[in-house]
Each structure stands twice: as C-alpha cells, then as structure tokens.
Design a protein around this motif. Structure first.
Motif, PDB file in Angstrom:
ATOM      1  N   PHE A  78      37.454  43.004  31.282  1.00  7.96           N
ATOM      2  CA  PHE A  78      37.107  42.001  30.275  1.00  7.96           C
ATOM      3  C   PHE A  78      38.356  41.507  29.541  1.00  7.96           C
ATOM      4  N   ASP A  79      39.184  42.449  29.094  1.00  6.20           N
ATOM      5  CA  ASP A  79      40.375  42.077  28.323  1.00  6.20           C
ATOM      6  C   ASP A  79      41.366  41.267  29.161  1.00  6.20           C
ATOM      7  N   LEU A  80      41.542  41.653  30.424  1.00  3.00           N
ATOM      8  CA  LEU A  80      42.440  40.889  31.295  1.00  3.00           C
ATOM      9  C   LEU A  80      41.951  39.458  31.462  1.00  3.00           C
ATOM     10  N   VAL A  81      40.655  39.297  31.644  1.00  7.52           N
ATOM     11  CA  VAL A  81      40.083  37.957  31.810  1.00  7.52           C
ATOM     12  C   VAL A  81      40.291  37.144  30.534  1.00  7.52           C
ATOM     13  N   GLU A  82      40.063  37.767  29.406  1.00  6.31           N
ATOM     14  CA  GLU A  82      40.261  37.061  28.127  1.00  6.31           C
ATOM     15  C   GLU A  82      41.718  36.641  27.957  1.00  6.31           C
ATOM     16  N   ARG A  83      42.638  37.496  28.374  1.00  9.71           N
ATOM     17  CA  ARG A  83      44.054  37.147  28.302  1.00  9.71           C
ATOM     18  C   ARG A  83      44.384  35.994  29.255  1.00  9.71           C
ATOM     19  N   CYS A  84      43.738  35.975  30.405  1.00 12.55           N
ATOM     20  CA  CYS A  84      43.929  34.862  31.347  1.00 12.55           C
ATOM     21  C   CYS A  84      43.425  33.563  30.736  1.00 12.55           C
ATOM     22  N   LYS A  85      42.308  33.642  30.049  1.00 11.26           N
ATOM     23  CA  LYS A  85      41.762  32.446  29.398  1.00 11.26           C
ATOM     24  C   LYS A  85      42.736  31.884  28.364  1.00 11.26           C
ATOM     25  N   ARG A  86      43.566  32.756  27.791  1.00  9.46           N
ATOM     26  CA  ARG A  86      44.582  32.310  26.824  1.00  9.46           C
ATOM     27  C   ARG A  86      45.864  31.853  27.531  1.00  9.46           C
ATOM     28  N   GLY A  87      45.856  31.905  28.870  1.00 14.06           N
ATOM     29  CA  GLY A  87      46.989  31.395  29.638  1.00 14.06           C
ATOM     30  C   GLY A  87      48.094  32.394  29.899  1.00 14.06           C
ATOM     31  N   GLU A  88      47.840  33.677  29.752  1.00 12.87           N
ATOM     32  CA  GLU A  88      48.876  34.692  29.975  1.00 12.87           C
ATOM     33  C   GLU A  88      49.068  34.924  31.479  1.00 12.87           C
ATOM     34  N   SER A  89      50.233  34.550  31.962  1.00  9.28           N
ATOM     35  CA  SER A  89      50.502  34.692  33.397  1.00  9.28           C
ATOM     36  C   SER A  89      50.586  36.157  33.823  1.00  9.28           C
ATOM     37  N   LYS A  90      51.015  37.030  32.936  1.00  7.57           N
ATOM     38  CA  LYS A  90      51.076  38.453  33.270  1.00  7.57           C
ATOM     39  C   LYS A  90      49.668  39.001  33.547  1.00  7.57           C
ATOM     40  N   ALA A  91      48.679  38.564  32.790  1.00  5.56           N
ATOM     41  CA  ALA A  91      47.296  38.985  33.006  1.00  5.56           C
ATOM     42  C   ALA A  91      46.781  38.442  34.350  1.00  5.56           C
ATOM     43  N   GLN A  92      47.168  37.207  34.681  1.00  4.22           N
ATOM     44  CA  GLN A  92      46.776  36.639  35.975  1.00  4.22           C
ATOM     45  C   GLN A  92      47.350  37.482  37.113  1.00  4.22           C
ATOM     46  N   TYR A  93      48.595  37.868  36.967  1.00  2.00           N
ATOM     47  CA  TYR A  93      49.235  38.684  37.997  1.00  2.00           C
ATOM     48  C   TYR A  93      48.539  40.039  38.134  1.00  2.00           C
ATOM     49  N   GLU A  94      48.147  40.626  37.015  1.00  5.02           N
ATOM     50  CA  GLU A  94      47.434  41.913  37.047  1.00  5.02           C
ATOM     51  C   GLU A  94      46.097  41.772  37.782  1.00  5.02           C
ATOM     52  N   LEU A  95      45.350  40.715  37.485  1.00  6.46           N
ATOM     53  CA  LEU A  95      44.079  40.487  38.194  1.00  6.46           C
ATOM     54  C   LEU A  95      44.327  40.245  39.678  1.00  6.46           C
ATOM     55  N   TYR A  96      45.374  39.502  39.981  1.00  2.00           N
ATOM     56  CA  TYR A  96      45.722  39.255  41.383  1.00  2.00           C
ATOM     57  C   TYR A  96      45.994  40.579  42.099  1.00  2.00           C
ATOM     58  N   LYS A  97      46.780  41.450  41.484  1.00  2.00           N
ATOM     59  CA  LYS A  97      47.086  42.744  42.105  1.00  2.00           C
ATOM     60  C   LYS A  97      45.818  43.584  42.291  1.00  2.00           C
ATOM     61  N   LEU A  98      44.909  43.502  41.333  1.00  2.00           N
ATOM     62  CA  LEU A  98      43.685  44.301  41.413  1.00  2.00           C
ATOM     63  C   LEU A  98      42.740  43.823  42.521  1.00  2.00           C
ATOM     64  N   TYR A  99      42.693  42.525  42.772  1.00  2.00           N
ATOM     65  CA  TYR A  99      41.664  41.973  43.657  1.00  2.00           C
ATOM     66  C   TYR A  99      42.173  41.368  44.962  1.00  2.00           C
ATOM     67  N   SER A 100      43.470  41.146  45.103  1.00  2.00           N
ATOM     68  CA  SER A 100      43.948  40.400  46.270  1.00  2.00           C
ATOM     69  C   SER A 100      43.670  41.105  47.592  1.00  2.00           C
ATOM     70  N   LYS A 101      43.830  42.411  47.660  1.00  3.02           N
ATOM     71  CA  LYS A 101      43.626  43.120  48.926  1.00  3.02           C
ATOM     72  C   LYS A 101      42.160  43.030  49.376  1.00  3.02           C
ATOM     73  N   ALA A 102      41.245  43.274  48.462  1.00  2.23           N
ATOM     74  CA  ALA A 102      39.820  43.210  48.808  1.00  2.23           C
ATOM     75  C   ALA A 102      39.409  41.788  49.200  1.00  2.23           C
ATOM     76  N   MET A 103      39.920  40.805  48.474  1.00  2.00           N
ATOM     77  CA  MET A 103      39.554  39.417  48.778  1.00  2.00           C
ATOM     78  C   MET A 103      40.186  38.948  50.083  1.00  2.00           C
ATOM     79  N   PHE A 104      41.368  39.468  50.402  1.00  2.00           N
ATOM     80  CA  PHE A 104      41.978  39.151  51.688  1.00  2.00           C
ATOM     81  C   PHE A 104      41.115  39.701  52.823  1.00  2.00           C
ATOM     82  N   SER A 105      40.579  40.894  52.636  1.00  2.00           N
ATOM     83  CA  SER A 105      39.684  41.481  53.648  1.00  2.00           C
ATOM     84  C   SER A 105      38.454  40.607  53.859  1.00  2.00           C
TER      85      SER A 105
END
Length: 188
Positions: free
Chosen positions: A11-38
């Motif tokens: 939730f907090d990462l998403v909220e930070r992304c909504k505020r435009g924080e690129s570091k939060a976007q990168y964290e979400l990318y790291k968390l989900y990219s492997k599963a979404m690539f599959s």
C-alpha cells in the motif's frame, strides 16, 4: 453480503508512486517484474515480445496509478494489464482460433479422450512441460495458459479472445491432448 478484507502489503509503495517517487516505482518493478515476465512468456512464448510487453505494462501501470484505488492488490491490477497487453500482442499476430463447428470436429472426440486420461495419475516435470508448451500452436498455448496458469474460466477466455465459450473449451482440451502427445515424444 460480506466485505472481503485483504492485506495490501505494498500500500505504502503504491501511495509513494502516486506522488511520483521513482524509487518506489523501481521497488514495485523489482517486486513484480519476474512474475509478470513469466505471465508474458506463457502467453507469448517469445522472449523479445515478452520483454517489450512487460515494459509497456509497467509504463502503463505507473502512468495510470493515480486511477488505482487499491480495492485489490497492486499485483492483481498489474497482472490484468499484463494479460490484456499480451493478448493484444497475440491479436496483432493475427492468431486464428477455429470454432469447433467450423472445424468439422466432433465434441465426442474430446469426451472419449477425457475418459481415457486420468489427470490424478499424471506427474510431469516442470521443464518438460515448459518445453512442450513452447511447441504448442499459439491458439492452444494461449488458451491453456489463460486457463491453467492465469486462472481465467472459459467464459472469460471467450470474452478476452472474442471466441465462443465452447471454442475455448475445445481449444483447451485439444491443447491438453497435444501437450501430452509432445511430452510422450520427449525424452528428458
């Protein structure tokens, strides 16, 4: 009517992304990219296309994250974007799914097959299944992936692919049969 409660651990990462924080976007990318690539690979069966769709999906997700109300998890929302983009990529290839009535097949062929195959007794190694899935015709692979791995039912698959529900069922049964035939021919 009961309310479903879920814990959204990002939730907090998403909220930070909504505020435009690129570091939060990168964290979400790291968390989900492997599963979404599959998910992309199971549908597209092409590394380059899967990588492109993965990147486009994250770009769209971050561009539209302001609309995400967190009524479901970010992963569920992102997976929906990924599946839709992958299906659109398949459509751009002009994939043809043939309705059973047009094909001239008989649903009894599938019923006979179901009676002779006991899924409970079958145990496949993951790598053999992956290799066999890659050899399936595109229409078979897409329906099989959406049904088995992504959890869509045949009605939903029909809507996604613009085919009849019965066509989805037929493609699924034929894909499963073809998968087993390929695996029978494979030796470790």
């Amino acid at each position: 009517m009961t309310n479903t409660v879920f814990i959204n651990k990002h939730f907090d990462l998403v909220e930070r992304c909504k505020r435009g924080e690129s570091k939060a976007q990168y964290e979400l990318y790291k968390l989900y990219s492997k599963a979404m690539f599959s998910v992309c690979m199971r549908i597209l069966n092409h590394v380059g296309e899967a990588e492109d769709i993965l990147q486009e999906s994250f770009i769209d997700a971050f561009a539209k994250i302001g609309d995400f109300r967190q009524e479901a998890t970010f992963g569920v929302w992102l997976k929906q974007i990924v599946v839709n983009k992958a299906i659109n990529q398949i459509r751009s290839r002009k994939m043809q799914l043939v309705d059973i009535e047009e094909f001239g097949g008989d649903e009894n062929d599938i019923a006979d097959y179901q009676e002779t195959y006991n899924e409970q007794e079958a145990k496949f190694e993951v790598e053999r299944v992956k290799r066999a899935m890659q050899q399936l015709p595109e229409g078979f692979r897409v329906v099989l992936s959406l049904y088995l791995f992504e959890g869509y039912d045949h009605e939903e698959i029909g809507k996604i692919l613009n085919i009849n529900e019965s066509t989805s069922r037929t493609q699924y049964m034929r894909a499963k049969k073809r998968l087993l035939e390929i695996m029978d021919r494979q030796m470790f």
